[in-house]
Design a protein around this motif. Structure first.
Motif, short mmCIF file in Angstrom:
data_model
loop_
_atom_site.label_atom_id
_atom_site.label_comp_id
_atom_site.label_asym_id
_atom_site.label_seq_id
_atom_site.Cartn_x
_atom_site.Cartn_y
_atom_site.Cartn_z
N MET A 3 0.83 -1.20 0.00
CA MET A 3 0.00 0.00 0.00
C MET A 3 0.86 1.25 0.00
N TYR A 4 2.07 1.14 0.52
CA TYR A 4 3.01 2.26 0.48
C TYR A 4 4.43 1.71 0.50
N GLU A 5 5.33 2.51 -0.02
CA GLU A 5 6.73 2.12 -0.07
C GLU A 5 7.57 3.38 0.08
N VAL A 6 8.10 3.59 1.29
CA VAL A 6 8.85 4.80 1.59
C VAL A 6 10.29 4.63 1.10
N LEU A 7 10.72 5.56 0.23
CA LEU A 7 12.03 5.47 -0.40
C LEU A 7 12.71 6.84 -0.39
N THR A 8 14.03 6.83 -0.58
CA THR A 8 14.76 8.08 -0.77
C THR A 8 14.53 8.55 -2.21
N VAL A 9 14.94 9.77 -2.50
CA VAL A 9 14.75 10.31 -3.85
C VAL A 9 15.51 9.45 -4.87
N ARG A 10 16.72 9.09 -4.55
CA ARG A 10 17.51 8.25 -5.47
C ARG A 10 16.80 6.93 -5.74
N GLN A 11 16.25 6.30 -4.70
CA GLN A 11 15.54 5.04 -4.86
C GLN A 11 14.26 5.21 -5.68
N ILE A 12 13.58 6.34 -5.51
CA ILE A 12 12.38 6.61 -6.30
C ILE A 12 12.73 6.69 -7.78
N VAL A 13 13.81 7.40 -8.10
CA VAL A 13 14.24 7.51 -9.50
C VAL A 13 14.60 6.14 -10.06
N LEU A 33 9.88 19.48 -7.04
CA LEU A 33 8.48 19.25 -6.67
C LEU A 33 8.32 19.11 -5.16
N PHE A 34 9.26 18.48 -4.49
CA PHE A 34 9.21 18.38 -3.03
C PHE A 34 9.36 19.76 -2.40
N ARG A 35 10.35 20.50 -2.85
CA ARG A 35 10.64 21.83 -2.29
C ARG A 35 9.45 22.77 -2.47
N GLU A 36 8.74 22.68 -3.61
CA GLU A 36 7.59 23.53 -3.87
C GLU A 36 6.32 23.04 -3.17
N GLY A 37 6.41 21.90 -2.49
CA GLY A 37 5.26 21.38 -1.77
C GLY A 37 4.24 20.68 -2.65
N GLY A 45 16.09 11.79 9.41
CA GLY A 45 17.43 12.31 9.67
C GLY A 45 17.67 13.46 8.71
N ASN A 46 18.71 13.36 7.90
CA ASN A 46 18.95 14.40 6.90
C ASN A 46 18.52 13.97 5.51
N ARG A 47 17.82 12.85 5.40
CA ARG A 47 17.37 12.35 4.10
C ARG A 47 15.89 12.62 3.88
N LEU A 48 15.60 13.05 2.69
CA LEU A 48 14.22 13.25 2.29
C LEU A 48 13.68 11.91 1.81
N VAL A 49 12.54 11.50 2.35
CA VAL A 49 11.90 10.24 1.95
C VAL A 49 10.45 10.51 1.59
N ALA A 50 9.93 9.67 0.71
CA ALA A 50 8.53 9.82 0.29
C ALA A 50 7.99 8.46 -0.11
N ASP A 51 6.68 8.36 -0.09
CA ASP A 51 6.01 7.14 -0.54
C ASP A 51 6.04 7.12 -2.07
N PHE A 52 6.60 6.08 -2.65
CA PHE A 52 6.71 5.96 -4.10
C PHE A 52 5.35 6.09 -4.78
N TYR A 53 4.34 5.42 -4.25
CA TYR A 53 3.02 5.43 -4.88
C TYR A 53 2.36 6.81 -4.78
N ALA A 54 2.63 7.53 -3.69
CA ALA A 54 2.12 8.90 -3.57
C ALA A 54 2.81 9.81 -4.57
N VAL A 55 4.10 9.61 -4.80
CA VAL A 55 4.83 10.40 -5.79
C VAL A 55 4.23 10.19 -7.18
N ILE A 56 4.03 8.94 -7.56
CA ILE A 56 3.46 8.64 -8.89
C ILE A 56 2.06 9.20 -8.99
#
Length: 87
Positions: A3-13, A33-37, A45-56
């Motif tokens: 249902m969700y898969e939290v990844l770093t930006v590099r992993q999303i790409v 897109l992240f910076r613009e909200g 920590g210092n890594r930006l992470v996001a749900d892959f399916y939410a990004v798509i």
């Protein structure tokens, strides 16, 4: 399918490239897109992470591809023009 898969930006790409090896989705585009909200994210920590399916989902909605049931083919204008010339 999870249902969700939290990844770093590099992993999303990297995952986008698994679905579409010729995708033009890249780290700079996603970071903008992240910076613009435009896409929800969290800091781990210092890594930006996001749900892959939410990004798509956010990308397809921004492109008004609401009914798309597959991974979107994201191309730059130059890349799309080259593909059209080859057809």
């Amino acid at each position: 399918m999870p249902m969700y898969e939290v990844l770093t930006v590099r992993q999303i790409v990297e995952k986008c490239k698994e679905y579409d090896p010729e995708t033009d989705i890249n780290r700079d585009m996603l970071n903008t897109l992240f910076r613009e909200g435009k896409i929800p994210y969290d800091m781990h920590g210092n890594r930006l992470v996001a749900d892959f399916y939410a990004v798509i989902h956010c990308i397809t909605n921004r492109l008004m591809l609401y009914e798309l049931r597959t991974f979107p083919k994201i191309r730059t204008v130059r890349h799309a023009a080259r593909d059209l010339r080859e057809q």
